[in-house]
Scaffold this motif. Structure first.
Motif, PDB file in Angstrom:
ATOM      1  N   PHE A 247       0.825  -1.199   0.000  1.00  0.00           N
ATOM      2  CA  PHE A 247       0.000   0.000   0.000  1.00  0.00           C
ATOM      3  C   PHE A 247       0.863   1.254   0.000  1.00  0.00           C
ATOM      4  CE2 PHE A 247      -3.031   3.118   1.441  1.00  0.00           C
ATOM      5  CZ  PHE A 247      -4.207   2.712   0.811  1.00  0.00           C
ATOM      6  N   ALA A 251       0.333   4.136  -2.941  1.00  0.00           N
ATOM      7  CA  ALA A 251       0.043   5.544  -2.670  1.00  0.00           C
ATOM      8  C   ALA A 251       1.107   6.443  -3.273  1.00  0.00           C
ATOM      9  CB  ALA A 251      -0.068   5.771  -1.162  1.00  0.00           C
ATOM     10  N   HIS A 304      -3.405   9.542  -3.708  1.00  0.00           N
ATOM     11  CA  HIS A 304      -2.103   9.753  -3.063  1.00  0.00           C
ATOM     12  C   HIS A 304      -2.278  10.333  -1.662  1.00  0.00           C
ATOM     13  CE1 HIS A 304       2.121  10.722  -2.600  1.00  0.00           C
ATOM     14  NE2 HIS A 304       1.824  11.993  -2.394  1.00  0.00           N
ATOM     15  N   GLY A 307      -4.000   7.745   0.558  1.00  0.00           N
ATOM     16  CA  GLY A 307      -3.080   6.640   0.772  1.00  0.00           C
ATOM     17  C   GLY A 307      -1.995   6.979   1.764  1.00  0.00           C
TER      18      GLY A 307
END
Length: 676
Positions: A247, A251, A304, A307
């Motif tokens: 993750f 992101a 982004h 995340g």
């Protein structure tokens, strides 16, 4: 990896084999063993202490060692592959999502130009052969060949005679009213063209859906971006990998995509964008692609931002640091400011807001876009090259080209025409050789006495010198007024309307003219042309129609006229007094019609939708009537249909064009939409 230099050169020894074999403690510091781990990490957000207790490269390696010790050796390899792919993402993204799609359209336009050039060469060669056949010279004596009918007794003599007109297009029918049989591939191409032309109805929120060709481009761009954002992270799937690290990479990669979109965003927003000329896109298509890239940028920035917050919850919150303390870090704070500024000017750019408050839209678009790009530059080193490139594009377009070559001061007269329309006449705009425009061009109008920072777009109603019905030549340098027909809304246009009540004269600044060659170049190949205008859409349609008539006027004057053509204008207005906008021009058109050959047919059809006798035209029957030659001169060849007006009108014309193309008719649908 130094915090000041987040992009070290990739080490040739990027694997952990030596350290994994010798390390039995997953918590052992990676810097204590003998391998070289010079890892490139795409984000510097958490590279500095005390965001984490160690650098990200060491953090990633320690987790990889832990996975390997636990018996999941494939996980650390997948993370390294994903990191390496992120390092090369700029190359893949620009090729797959930008250069390749644009290249397809560039090649398509180049092929079209080559085809036109070859066709012109064949025509010139055929004309030269005909001239040599009719008259040729032997020494000082000119001999003419007289054509005679071929008979049985003179077959040998007649076989040497070449007819004056040779039509090399063998696909044309021998009889004028017959219909040629289409080859399967021609029918397939036209049906595919019809599918790409079709425009679906508005969505559930009433928003206009672009036609299929642009819609497919948008979808391909979006899903290509999505694929590149997950490749090597979630695809191919490696269940042994560390999920939180996955993750983290996802992101960060969306942040890279956001930064890489900005130069394309700026070049599509530029009024002098080279993409428009390289691809042959119409102004409407060019604008839709710009909005698509901007929308993709908003999606990337949101993923982004969200995340990175999840990353904080995964990795940093457990260290005891608050989210506020993380936000106070300079690089993260700059990113948040850029994110907020980008979303502010994005939300004020939607159609509803722009229509109601254009001045606010323009101010926020410029100011907050500047803020977003400045803080994006400060946010992360990897974004700086894209920010610098974006500002370079803006400077070339706005400061160098537009301010130096496209900005003029002029005198204008404002006159009210009716309850909702004002006429702005810019005096003697064509007096200078630099001050010229093309048919269907547009300008940005500024009134320095009110606000020198407000520039509003308007289409030029007046055909330029050399393209009008007056018969003057471009090189004559004759002074010519530029006329704008402006509908009264709110703000700037309302102030112009009030000025017209006072028979106002004012100083204005002109930015432009600008335009697109798409419609003009497409109509040149058409034997029949149908122009459909809704209200003030006549400002786009009328100059293009005049250009086609003017070319026939010039040919007729040189004795080269007589080619069969058909031009039909369908103008739809709300009230009868709207027809006075170009009343003098329509009278001039009637005079010109009497001087042109009978083979050149011109028809004007006017419809008034409101009032006692108001009615709306059946656009399907209007288009079909011209395409199938139900009246007047019957012509074979392509039919060009240019429409400018409300979205519902353009969608209906596109639907009719789709149906006709599906039947195998040779139709070119061209739509010009107001919108900047």
């Amino acid at each position: 990896m130094s915090p000041r230099h987040p992009y070290p050169t990739r080490s040739s020894d990027l694997h952990f084999a030596g350290s994994l074999a010798s390390s039995s403690n997953s918590n052992e510091s990676p810097t204590n063993n003998g391998d070289t781990f010079n890892m490139w990490w795409p984000s510097s957000h958490f590279n500095l202490r005390p965001a984490l207790s160690e650098r990200v490269s060491e953090f990633v390696k320690r987790n990889a060692v832990a996975n390997a010790t636990a018996g999941h050796g494939g996980g650390q390899t997948a993370i390294i592959d994903a990191l390496e792919f992120s390092r090369r993402l700029g190359v893949y993204y620009n090729i797959a999502c930008i250069l390749f799609p644009l290249g397809v359209f560039v090649v398509r336009k180049a092929a079209g130009r080559i085809k036109k050039h070859r066709k012109a060469q064949r025509k010139n060669s055929r004309d030269a052969t005909e001239r040599d056949t009719v008259a040729y010279k032997t020494g000082n004596v000119e001999v003419s060949v007289v054509e005679t009918a071929s008979t049985a007794s003179s077959s040998s003599a007649s076989s040497a005679i070449i007819p004056a007109e040779v039509d090399s297009d063998e696909s044309k029918p021998l009889l004028q009213n017959s219909t040629p049989k289409l080859s399967w591939y021609t029918l397939l191409y036209r049906r595919f063209k019809g599918f790409m032309t079709y425009q679906r109805p508005n969505d559930a929120r009433g928003r206009v859906v672009p036609h299929n060709s642009i819609l497919i481009i948008n979808q391909l761009f979006f899903w290509s971006s999505v694929f590149l954002s997950i490749y090597k992270i979630y695809y191919p799937l490696d269940t042994a990998n560390n999920s939180p690290l996955r993750f983290f990479l996802l992101a960060d990669r969306w942040g890279i995509i956001f930064a890489m979109n900005q130069p394309l965003n700026f070049i599509l927003a530029a009024k002098t964008s080279p993409i428009k000329y390289l691809t042959g896109w119409s102004y409407e298509e060019h604008l839709i692609v710009h909005r698509m890239v901007a929308t993709m940028s908003h999606v990337a920035s949101l993923i982004h931002f969200a995340g990175m917050y999840v990353v904080y919850r995964m990795f940093i919150a457990r260290t005891g640091q608050t989210f506020l303390s993380v936000l106070s870090r300079p690089d993260i704070l700059f990113g948040v400011i850029s994110f907020v500024a980008f979303w502010i000017f994005g939300l004020t750019s939607v159609d509803e807001f722009r229509a109601k408050a254009y001045e606010v839209f323009l101010a926020t678009h410029i100011s907050f876009a500047t803020i977003a790009m400045v803080f994006l530059y400060l946010h992360h080193p990897s974004a700086r090259v894209y920010v610098v490139l974006s500002f370079a594009i803006w400077a070339l377009d706005r400061l160098v080209y537009r301010a130096y070559n496209k900005r003029w001061a002029a005198d204008a007269v404002v006159q009210v025409l009716d309850e909702s329309t004002v006429k702005v006449t810019i005096k003697n705009f064509a007096g200078s050789k630099k001050w010229k425009w093309e048919p269907a061009g547009h300008i940005f109008l500024t009134v320095p006495g009110w606000n020198r920072f407000q520039a509003h777009p308007f289409t030029i109603l007046t055909p330029p010198v050399g393209y009008d019905l007056e018969g003057n030549k471009i090189e004559d340098g004759k002074d010519k007024d530029m006329v704008l027909i402006i509908r009264k809304l709110k703000g700037f246009t309302e102030a112009l309307f009030d000025m017209g009540d006072e028979q106002g004269r004012l100083k204005v600044v002109i930015d432009g003219p600008y335009g697109s060659e798409h419609a003009r170049s497409s109509l040149k190949e058409c034997t029949k042309s149908l122009f459909i205008a809704g209200g003030s859409g006549i400002a786009v349609v009328w100059p293009l129609m005049c250009e086609m008539i003017r070319k026939e006027m010039d040919k007729n004057q040189r004795g080269k006229g007589g080619k069969r053509r058909k031009i039909v204008l369908v103008w739809i207005v709300h009230h009868e007094h709207h027809l006075k906008w170009i009343e003098g021009d329509l009278e001039k058109l009637e005079e010109v019609k009497r001087t042109l050959p009978r083979e050149f047919e011109i028809e004007v059809r006017k419809f008034i939708t409101r009032g006692a006798n108001g009615r709306r035209p059946d656009l399907r029957s209007e288009v079909t009537r011209v395409v199938e030659d139900e009246e007047g001169v019957r012509l074979a060849g392509r039919t060009g249909v240019l429409v400018c007006g409300p979205d519902a009108m353009m969608r209906e014309v596109r639907t009719v064009g789709r149906d006709l193309l599906w039947e195998g008719k040779d139709v070119e649908i061209l739509a010009e939409k107001f919108g900047w």
